[in-house]
Design a protein around this motif. Structure first.
Motif, PDB file in Angstrom:
ATOM      1  N   VAL A 416       2.653  -8.482  30.489  1.00  0.00           N
ATOM      2  CA  VAL A 416       2.803  -8.209  29.061  1.00  0.00           C
ATOM      3  C   VAL A 416       4.097  -8.888  28.637  1.00  0.00           C
ATOM      4  CG1 VAL A 416       3.156  -6.414  27.318  1.00  0.00           C
ATOM      5  CG2 VAL A 416       1.623  -5.988  29.262  1.00  0.00           C
ATOM      6  N   PHE A 417       3.993  -9.951  27.846  1.00  0.00           N
ATOM      7  CA  PHE A 417       5.180 -10.702  27.447  1.00  0.00           C
ATOM      8  C   PHE A 417       5.815 -10.096  26.202  1.00  0.00           C
ATOM      9  CE2 PHE A 417       2.723 -14.081  29.658  1.00  0.00           C
ATOM     10  CZ  PHE A 417       3.635 -14.283  30.700  1.00  0.00           C
ATOM     11  N   TYR A 418       7.141 -10.065  26.213  1.00  0.00           N
ATOM     12  CA  TYR A 418       7.833  -9.532  25.039  1.00  0.00           C
ATOM     13  C   TYR A 418       9.147 -10.260  24.835  1.00  0.00           C
ATOM     14  CZ  TYR A 418      11.096  -7.136  28.146  1.00  0.00           C
ATOM     15  OH  TYR A 418      12.052  -6.865  29.087  1.00  0.00           O
ATOM     16  N   ILE A 419       9.675 -10.103  23.632  1.00  0.00           N
ATOM     17  CA  ILE A 419      11.025 -10.582  23.352  1.00  0.00           C
ATOM     18  C   ILE A 419      11.705  -9.524  22.494  1.00  0.00           C
ATOM     19  CG2 ILE A 419      10.180 -11.965  21.372  1.00  0.00           C
ATOM     20  CD1 ILE A 419      12.563 -13.880  21.903  1.00  0.00           C
ATOM     21  N   THR A 420      12.966  -9.255  22.770  1.00  0.00           N
ATOM     22  CA  THR A 420      13.705  -8.288  21.952  1.00  0.00           C
ATOM     23  C   THR A 420      14.772  -9.021  21.158  1.00  0.00           C
ATOM     24  OG1 THR A 420      15.337  -7.863  23.673  1.00  0.00           O
ATOM     25  CG2 THR A 420      13.418  -6.426  23.627  1.00  0.00           C
ATOM     26  N   GLY A 421      15.128  -8.452  20.013  1.00  0.00           N
ATOM     27  CA  GLY A 421      16.167  -9.069  19.193  1.00  0.00           C
ATOM     28  C   GLY A 421      16.520  -8.190  18.024  1.00  0.00           C
ATOM     29  N   GLU A 422      17.432  -8.685  17.195  1.00  0.00           N
ATOM     30  CA  GLU A 422      17.931  -7.858  16.093  1.00  0.00           C
ATOM     31  C   GLU A 422      16.951  -7.730  14.944  1.00  0.00           C
ATOM     32  OE1 GLU A 422      22.077  -9.161  16.885  1.00  0.00           O
ATOM     33  OE2 GLU A 422      20.653  -8.329  18.299  1.00  0.00           O
ATOM     34  N   ASP A 451      14.598  -0.445  22.491  1.00  0.00           N
ATOM     35  CA  ASP A 451      13.600  -1.189  23.256  1.00  0.00           C
ATOM     36  C   ASP A 451      14.126  -1.699  24.597  1.00  0.00           C
ATOM     37  OD1 ASP A 451      11.417  -0.894  21.530  1.00  0.00           O
ATOM     38  OD2 ASP A 451      12.171  -2.462  20.219  1.00  0.00           O
ATOM     39  N   ASP A 452      15.312  -2.290  24.577  1.00  0.00           N
ATOM     40  CA  ASP A 452      15.836  -2.829  25.822  1.00  0.00           C
ATOM     41  C   ASP A 452      16.013  -1.740  26.874  1.00  0.00           C
ATOM     42  OD1 ASP A 452      16.517  -5.787  25.555  1.00  0.00           O
ATOM     43  OD2 ASP A 452      17.256  -4.963  23.671  1.00  0.00           O
ATOM     44  N   LEU A 539      20.030  -7.408  25.466  1.00  0.00           N
ATOM     45  CA  LEU A 539      20.623  -6.174  25.987  1.00  0.00           C
ATOM     46  C   LEU A 539      22.116  -6.358  26.240  1.00  0.00           C
ATOM     47  CD1 LEU A 539      20.427  -3.289  27.021  1.00  0.00           C
ATOM     48  CD2 LEU A 539      19.725  -4.187  29.244  1.00  0.00           C
ATOM     49  N   ALA A 540      22.484  -7.528  26.798  1.00  0.00           N
ATOM     50  CA  ALA A 540      23.897  -7.787  27.076  1.00  0.00           C
ATOM     51  C   ALA A 540      24.698  -7.715  25.780  1.00  0.00           C
ATOM     52  CB  ALA A 540      24.060  -9.161  27.720  1.00  0.00           C
ATOM     53  N   ARG A 541      24.086  -8.216  24.706  1.00  0.00           N
ATOM     54  CA  ARG A 541      24.798  -8.191  23.424  1.00  0.00           C
ATOM     55  C   ARG A 541      24.998  -6.743  22.960  1.00  0.00           C
ATOM     56  NH1 ARG A 541      22.529 -12.328  21.031  1.00  0.00           N
ATOM     57  NH2 ARG A 541      20.949 -11.351  19.741  1.00  0.00           N
ATOM     58  N   ILE A 542      23.945  -5.919  23.068  1.00  0.00           N
ATOM     59  CA  ILE A 542      24.074  -4.513  22.660  1.00  0.00           C
ATOM     60  C   ILE A 542      25.160  -3.824  23.496  1.00  0.00           C
ATOM     61  CG2 ILE A 542      22.913  -2.271  22.564  1.00  0.00           C
ATOM     62  CD1 ILE A 542      20.332  -3.615  22.000  1.00  0.00           C
TER      63      ILE A 542
END
Ligand code: ADP
Length: 620
Positions: A416-422, A451-452, A539-542
């Motif tokens: 299941v491919f996903y991408i997280t972002g702002e 989400d992350d 996630l690193a940014r959060i």
């Protein structure tokens, strides 16, 4: 003691000014607000009397009484509840008590003409100034001797006087009605308003009749009545009363559980998210009753935090009446109730999702981000919660469930491919999506901060691992393309750009972990990805924002071997241009990749200088 004049807090004064001058068609709700306050006051006293029975001694039958004086043009609403002392009066009726008030003021200033919104915010006690030119409050707090009189015409000031000591316990609110508010002196009118909005109030609401008191409400706890005896309007009014809300509930659940532990619950899912849903002080909002006696509306143990948007009441006869609020912590009966309620609520949500998918999406839009917290908090309900979760998708404007996503997976696709972002905007344009888009592979787009975190804990759905497309392992090679054209494209060997990879390695040094060729890009020359086992870029940014991560993470730079810039660099190198002459290009391309991640450049001045050098050479 002499009379004291006091100023309303600025916000209250503004609010009163709006309320008093509002041409508001639904004025009658002032009575609902005052009866509701009176009922709360009775609830509070009854709770305190559980441990101090003396408080009820002088007058044990809790009651709310309406009286009209047609000559004096006054309507009084009297209760024998908890009452207020001087400090209470100043804090409660001169200062903003209710969060909704500030909200109302904020929204109101946006459009000065629209006052019809007042009703949505519930301005409580202050709504009495919609119909009154003057309001007097006589009150004595239970257990105290001194009584107090609060008076105001709503014009910026109020006064407080000490009253006589023979004032009865509780609070009497006297409304000196405005000239045009004479309808509220009519018994029939009052009776119908109470019937409409306050029938569910547990305490008798009475009015003096010719001979004896006339009852205006059923005065029985709504949840103890049988479902078939309760109208939809009554359910809705009860929701507004207990939730302090002004919308209609999206879902109403009324159940009695019998067996080892007996309890009745009347729970609601609101149709609108409250503005403070994500503020840390937002608490579980379900009220706890024991044998119909209100105990608390701050019982954190009643529901898990991810159901904090649920409103309503729970009434159990298996908890001791004199239970202290402290004892509610770690109580085995409560734990069972909590688990039962959780299952029931999630079950009802599942039913709604299946039966009325469209309406469910409106629920999801309001509360989905909260439900997702359960994905990492509640191991037991994880599968149910995954089934309830909806996602944005790269291939459709509709939200999708995981089951539907899996049913659309391509041949050869095993993740299941996903991408997280702002934001959706940002991730929809992410370079990482390019290859997936060109192959028609669907990617879930996730933009909630939680989400992350849950993705980090839940490895898979239905045997398919979740894979972030910002990682190297999310490989596209396995997946077959749909069209013949694509197939030809794939067969065509990509140019050998090993020399360019070396160029990047040399130029960027330990700014990056590695450089490699990728399939995932079609339009962009390069992008950054996280190595397997490293923290995801978003996630690193959060974590950095929350100061939980200090050092920068090394990333892998992926290079698109078919991109004209990369091919030009290869040609230059093949033609003998030295690596140092191409240094500016590697720096600028690397800077671009950082910008596309939504990160800020470590050295923007240097980036700009190099970019300008390239532009200048191009113009010349
Ligand atoms: P809300 O009831 O939503 O808190 P209100 O403006 O109606 O907002 O009332 C403010 C506060 O004044 C109440 O929270 C309560 O503490 C106090 N109050 C109002 N009416 C009464 C009453 N009849 N008896 C005791 N306290 C009252």
């Amino acid at each position: 003691m002499t009379q004291e004049k006091m100023q309303f807090q600025t916000e209250v004064a503004r609010l009163l000014d709006i309320v008093a001058n509002a041409l508001y068609s639904n004025q009658e709700i002032f009575l609902r607000e005052l009866v509701s306050n009176a009922s709360d006051a009775c609830d509070k006293l009854r709770y305190l009397s559980l441990t101090d029975s003396d408080l009820l001694k002088d007058d044990s039958e809790l009651k709310i009484r309406l009286t009209v004086d047609k000559e004096a043009k006054t309507l009084t609403i009297a209760d024998n509840g908890i009452g207020m002392n001087r400090d209470d009066l100043i804090a409660n009726l001169g200062t903003i008590a209710k969060s909704g008030t500030l909200d109302f003021l904020k929204n109101f200033s946006k459009d000065k003409k629209d006052v019809s919104q007042i009703g949505q915010f519930g301005v409580g006690f202050y709504s009495s100034f919609m119909v009154s030119e003057k309001v007097t409050v006589n009150t004595r707090r239970a257990g105290e001797d001194r009584s107090w009189t609060w008076t105001s015409d709503g014009q910026g000031e109020y006064t407080i006087d000490e009253g006589s000591s023979d004032v009865a316990r509780g609070t009497t609110v006297t409304l000196h009605l405005k000239e045009d508010a004479g309808e509220y002196l009519e018994e029939n009118r009052l009776s119908s308003i109470v019937g409409r909005y306050s029938d569910h109030i547990q305490f008798p609401v009475v009015m003096k009749g010719e001979e004896e008191d006339q009852s205006l409400n059923s005065a029985s706890a709504l949840w103890t009545r049988s479902k078939s005896d309760i109208s939809e309007e009554q359910y809705e009014e009860f929701y507004r009363h207990t939730a302090n809300a002004f919308d209609s509930p999206w879902l109403t659940m009324h159940n009695t559980t019998e067996g080892v532990i007996e309890y009745t619950s009347l729970l609601y899912v609101p149709s609108q998210a409250p503005f403070d849903l994500f503020q840390p002080e937002r608490k579980i909002g379900v009220q706890l009753f024991v044998q119909r006696v209100f105990i608390t509306d701050e019982c954190q143990e009643l529901l898990p935090g991810y159901l904090r948007f649920v409103r309503g009441i729970v009434d159990s006869s298996d908890l001791p009446l004199n239970i202290s609020r402290e004892l509610l912590q770690d109580n085995p009966v409560l734990r069972k109730i909590r688990s039962g309620l959780t299952k029931r609520i999630l079950g009802e949500l599942k039913k709604k999702a299946e039966k009325d998918a469209e309406s469910y999406l409106s629920f999801w839009a309001a509360f989905g981000a909260v439900i997702k917290e359960g994905l990492y908090e509640d191991f037991e309900q994880r599968d149910t919660l995954l089934g309830l979760t909806r996602f944005n998708s790269s291939t459709s404007d509709q939200l999708t469930s995981l089951a539907d996503y899996v049913s659309r997976m391509k041949e050869g696709q095993n993740a299941v491919f996903y991408i997280t972002g702002e934001s959706l905007e940002a991730i929809k344009n992410s370079p990482h999506l390019e290859g997936f888009r060109s192959k028609g592979v669907e990617v879930l787009l996730m933009t909630d901060p939680v989400d992350d975190f849950w993705l980090g804990q839940i490895g898979e759905f239905d045997g398919k691992p979740f894979k972030s497309i910002t990682r190297v392992a999310a490989d596209l090679d396995e997946i077959k393309s749909e069209t013949e054209d694509d197939k030809k494209e794939e067969k065509k060997d990509a140019p050998n750009v090993a020399a360019v990879l070396e160029l990047f390695k040399l130029g960027l040094g330990d700014k990056i972990k590695d450089v490699r060729v990728t399939q995932r890009l079609t339009d962009s020359p390069v992008c950054l990805v996280a190595d397997d086992g490293d923290i995801d870029i978003h996630l690193a940014r959060i974590l950095k924002q929350h100061k939980q991560l200090n050092e920068s993470q090394q990333r892998i730079l992926e290079v698109n071997p078919n991109h004209p810039i990369i091919i030009q660099l290869k040609n230059k190198l093949d033609g003998g241009t030295s690596a140092s002459d191409l240094e500016d290009y590697t720096e600028v391309l690397y800077g671009q990749a950082i910008i596309q991640e939504g990160e800020s450049l470590p050295d923007p001045a240097n980036f700009t200088k190099k970019l300008n050098k390239i532009l200048a050479a191009k113009i010349a």
